[in-house]
Motif scaffolding. Structure first.
Motif, PDB file in Angstrom:
ATOM      1  N   ARG A  60       0.827  -1.212   0.000  1.00 11.95           N
ATOM      2  CA  ARG A  60       0.000   0.000   0.000  1.00 11.95           C
ATOM      3  C   ARG A  60       0.863   1.265   0.000  1.00 11.95           C
ATOM      4  O   ARG A  60       0.433   2.310  -0.458  1.00 11.95           O
ATOM      5  N   CYS A  61       2.114   1.146   0.509  1.00 12.12           N
ATOM      6  CA  CYS A  61       3.026   2.291   0.462  1.00 12.12           C
ATOM      7  C   CYS A  61       3.678   2.420  -0.907  1.00 12.12           C
ATOM      8  O   CYS A  61       4.374   3.384  -1.177  1.00 12.12           O
ATOM      9  N   CYS A  62       3.489   1.395  -1.748  1.00 13.07           N
ATOM     10  CA  CYS A  62       4.022   1.414  -3.113  1.00 13.07           C
ATOM     11  C   CYS A  62       5.553   1.419  -3.146  1.00 13.07           C
ATOM     12  O   CYS A  62       6.171   2.259  -3.805  1.00 13.07           O
ATOM     13  N   THR A  63       6.158   0.459  -2.455  1.00 12.10           N
ATOM     14  CA  THR A  63       7.627   0.315  -2.527  1.00 12.10           C
ATOM     15  C   THR A  63       8.020  -0.608  -3.691  1.00 12.10           C
ATOM     16  O   THR A  63       9.082  -1.218  -3.666  1.00 12.10           O
ATOM     17  N   TYR A  64       7.166  -0.694  -4.705  1.00 14.99           N
ATOM     18  CA  TYR A  64       7.372  -1.672  -5.785  1.00 14.99           C
ATOM     19  C   TYR A  64       8.723  -1.534  -6.490  1.00 14.99           C
ATOM     20  O   TYR A  64       9.350  -2.530  -6.828  1.00 14.99           O
ATOM     21  N   ASN A  65       9.166  -0.300  -6.726  1.00 15.47           N
ATOM     22  CA  ASN A  65      10.467  -0.115  -7.396  1.00 15.47           C
ATOM     23  C   ASN A  65      11.583  -0.764  -6.582  1.00 15.47           C
ATOM     24  O   ASN A  65      12.455  -1.435  -7.110  1.00 15.47           O
TER      25      ASN A  65
END
Lengths: 715, 152
Positions: free
Chosen positions: B134-139
């Protein structure tokens, strides 16, 4: 070196009593320092700790405990706030142990996670805490040596006198703890910072990657009961009656209690409580309006066309109506966004233990002090009887500003007089939300000879309108004739702050509108913004809330780093720039066409947030904001039928996942200015940059979120 | 209620729970292994990912009576000294923001790499698409998996 002399607030640095920090922490367990990239310093176990002030204590082995005052929500304050203290204290970061501070409004100011303000508002106080302690250590050494403290220098926890003799902080900590608090302290020149501005790993990384208890949901206490609550199925309904016969047959269920139109099932495990909640047979009755999203849409659109009361403008410069009459052309567009749930991955939960003597609360909360006040009022108890412990939070995004779940836990514990953890199922979390309000904007601009001469922004929102200085956002200040009007519809659906409140959608509306104006006037979109900012600098309109030069700075930096409109085969760019939470951000989105549909591949971002305290975490935070903004603009869709939410779990509510997430390239403006917000400001411009890139790729404009509802957008 | 004998992180545990109790809650509430997280309860978010005989599974959707003799590994048992290549890469890239989903991400990534030691970008994206951050640490997750792949 420039020395900054600052008077400090004496109260903040009074040595705190033994009770509030655990006092002299003797024999505190030995912890290896937390920096993953540096060499680990080996310390003997400390035998004695000396409290210098509320923020820090120093051990006889040279280790330093720094308290992190604010709630950690994933914004990295538990690492970056202590870094600021350690910087001014002038110690090695490797010698620092970070601990989460208790709620202590006497010692700390603003123990809140919200508004991207922890670092900005904490900056001076954190520096003062470190610098005051440093000064007391120096004074203690000066006394021991019988020299003037002004001749002493410090570096990495060691005090040196002109002849080269040294004393470590550990050696003078005991006497420093008894020194008088200095009236004035010297702060470092930011150019000499050694910790602030360097990348330091998350202090909780070891616990996170090994699964140690950290989060509210991980709380286990002796005798604790798990509570799962059945809530009304729709906004506008209340409890009529219920039958808990089946619930009580479930293994592990101990009790069922009714409170505030809700029913709590208590059990010895979360699963038993969840099963018990599902087995309840409740009857509900209508208690208010049962609203539909279609009704909200019609109502808000009607409000956009309502004439504002003469004196109720949020901002009014000049006479837009007259200017519209003189315009060559009027451009008017309407932008629409739905409600959004926060969907923190850790659902709402809280621990409470209410007894006659005290109320003990612990869990994930963005507003511990406010929650304590609220509970004190609710239970008619003195605040001194109430403790609120802060766990690490599995996300917040604004939802955990509201302590409703803590109040629930306390009420249930009060009823059964046992320690309780209230746990929201995902369905509870999504359907008993405090949502980003559904909002619509109409923007109207008058064009004369290819330039914007007048501008009107009309807002229609459910419950809440833009607040504070938001009506002074760009392009306010750039135009002599500028007006903002707000309208609202009061609904029983609960709404509140959602990451970058208002600007999370307002930026989309304005930044896509400006892009469209740029196309209509055959102007480069960056040039259009720069022209307006130059007008603001000249003072064409009354002052806005931003610095035009800093704004232009990030626009140019983003353009440079992205290679704006340099021929890139098959790549379509879109631009957006926004100022919020005291920070300037410009973003360039890049879109490619895949199976005839646009897909975002890259975002290039320029940010001016003053000093970047912890770059590795700042980059993470900034990237997260951008991808979050893209994700919600693309997929975020939440509505109601008869007061009941359309989705209650991730099977019917889409969040962005790795395959859809673009690469994000972050660039910070180098600055020695005091730091400003970073948790939110990269989110607002993202959706607009993407929509403008999608226009460049397809020739089609987006006016509504989520984008996937438009058939030309890739799923 | 019924007695079950399950193997978690190499140790055998006897627990007395209803047969439909998901492994997630057995781990969290009965064994106090709280590293495995609850996110959705319907196998949509991946926060509860553990290994069953080395394969990534969603522990929220597997009842305890389906486990039998299969071996469960949780984040607490992934490595003895927190030095699995994936944990090292998570540390090096400083991946987490809030950190809540990361145990599930790490367990999914380790299972992915054990099946496909040299994943392409697309393999990583597809293989990790069941885990929401949900914090979007995808990279950072993607970069850390690439680093780990070099060091497995």
């Amino acid at each position: 070196m420039t020395l900054i002399k600052t008077k400090h607030n004496r109260r903040s640095f009074l040595k705190v009593s033994a009770a509030s920090t655990g006092g002299l922490m003797i024999g505190f367990s030995w912890v290896v320092s937390c920096n993953p990239v540096s060499e680990v310093t080996e310390h003997k176990p400390p035998s004695e700790w000396f409290d210098i002030n509320a923020f820090l204590s120093i051990a006889d082995n040279g280790q330093v405990t720094v308290m992190s005052p604010n709630p950690e929500i994933g914004q990295n304050v538990k690492t970056s706030m202590p870094m600021i203290v350690a910087e001014e204290l002038d110690v090695n970061w490797e010698d620092v142990i970070v601990k989460q501070a208790a709620l202590n409004t006497d010692a700390f100011t603003r123990q809140v996670a919200g508004g991207s303000q922890s670092i900005r508002k904490g900056w001076n106080g954190l520096r003062m805490a470190g610098a005051t302690a440093r000064k007391m250590l120096v004074n203690a050494a000066a006394k021991q040596w019988n020299v003037n403290p002004d001749v002493l220098k410090t570096e990495n926890g060691v005090i040196t006198r002109p002849d080269g003799k040294k004393l470590s902080y550990a050696e003078v900590a005991s006497s420093a703890a008894g020194m008088e608090i200095p009236d004035e302290v010297e702060l470092k020149d930011p150019e000499n910072f050694k910790i602030v501005g360097t990348s330091r790993g998350n202090v909780d990384i070891e616990s996170i990657i090994t699964g140690k208890p950290l989060f509210g949901i991980d709380t286990k206490r002796e005798g604790m009961q798990y509570a799962v609550v059945l809530r009304p199925p729709a906004f506008g309904m209340k409890l009529k009656s219920f039958d808990d016969t089946k619930t009580k047959t479930i293994n592990g269920v101990s009790q069922v209690v009714e409170f505030d139109n809700k029913i709590a099932v208590l059990a010895n495990s979360t699963w038993a409580a969840m099963k018990g909640q599902k087995a309840l047979e409740a009857k509900w009755q209508t208690d208010g309006n049962l609203e539909d999203s279609d009704f909200h849409d019609r109502t808000l659109l009607a409000l956009l066309n309502k004439k504002a009361d003469t004196d109720s403008h949020a901002r009014k410069d000049g006479e837009v109506e007259n200017k519209f009459k003189e315009a060559d052309e009027i451009v008017e567009r309407t932008y629409e966004a739905p409600f959004l749930p926060h969907n923190c991955l850790e659902p709402m939960n809280f621990f409470a233990d209410v007894t006659d003597e005290k109320i003990d609360l612990y869990g994930p909360i963005q507003t511990p002090a406010g929650t304590r006040r609220r509970i004190a009022k609710e239970f008619e108890r003195d605040e001194s009887e109430i403790s609120v412990g802060m766990s690490r939070m599995g996300g917040g995004f604004g939802r955990r500003l509201y302590g409703d779940f803590a109040v629930e836990a306390a009420k249930i514990s009060d009823k059964i007089r046992k320690p309780v953890q209230v746990m929201f199922s995902r369905e509870n979390d999504m359907t008993a939300g405090i949502y980003r309000p559904a909002t619509k904007y109409k923007i109207k601009a008058g064009l004369k000879e290819g330039k914007i001469t007048s501008y009107q922004l009309i807002e229609a929102a459910i419950n809440n309108n833009m607040y504070g200085r938001l009506p002074n956002n760009f392009p306010a200040g750039a135009l002599a004739d500028y007006q903002v009007d707000n309208h609202r519809y009061e609904s029983n659906i609960s709404t509140g702050a959602w990451r970058a409140p208002y600007t999370n959608f307002l930026a989309f509306a304005e930044q896509t509108f400006l892009d469209e104006i740029a196309t209509l006037t055959n102007t480069d979109p960056l040039e259009l913004r720069i022209q307006l900012l130059k007008q603001a600098k000249k003072g064409v309109g009354p002052e806005g809330n931003y610095d035009p030069d800093k704004f232009i700075g990030v626009i140019k930096l983003a353009a440079d780093k992205a290679g704006w409109r340099k021929n890139k085969d098959g790549i379509f760019q879109g631009f957006s720039a926004y100022y919020s939470h005291n920070t300037y951000v410009a973003e360039v989105a890049e879109v490619i066409m895949e199976k005839n549909r646009p897909k975002v591949t890259k975002m290039t971002v320029a940010i001016d947030c003053g000093i970047v305290v912890n770059p590795i975490a700042a980059i993470n935070q900034a990237k997260g904001g951008v991808i979050d903004g893209i994700g919600h603009a693309m997929y975020g869709d939440f509505g109601f039928t008869q007061g009941t939410p359309h989705a209650s779990n991730f099977d019917r509510y889409r969040l962005i996942r790795m395959p859809e997430a673009p690469e994000v390239d972050i660039h910070f403006v180098e600055s020695f200015n005091a730091p400003t917000g970073l948790g939110e400001p990269t989110l607002p411009p993202a959706g607009g940059a993407l929509a403008n890139a999608i226009y460049a790729a397809t020739g089609k404009r987006l006016y509504k979120q989520p984008f996937i509802k438009q058939d030309f957008v890739l799923e | 209620m019924a007695l079950f004998n399950i193997t978690v992180n190499g140790s055998s545990h006897e627990i007395d729970v209803d047969p439909d109790t998901p492994i997630l809650w057995v781990l969290r509430d009965h064994l106090h292994l709280v590293g495995t997280k609850y996110g959705c309860g319907i196998a949509q978010c991946g926060a509860c990912t553990v290994h069953l005989n080395g394969a990534a599974v969603r522990s929220c959707s597997i009842p305890v009576n389906n486990i039998g003799n299969n071996k469960i590994t949780t984040i607490e048992g992934l490595s003895e000294k927190a030095n699995h290549a994936v944990q090292n890469a998570w540390r090096e890239h400083d991946v987490p923001q809030c950190g809540y989903c990361q145990a599930g991400q790490i367990m999914n990534a380790t299972a992915l790499l054990s099946q496909n030691p040299n994943p392409s970008d697309q393999d990583i994206e597809n293989g990790m698409s069941g885990n929401i951050c949900r914090c979007c640490t995808y990279n950072k997750i993607k970069a850390a998996i690439k680093t780990a792949a070099k060091n497995v």
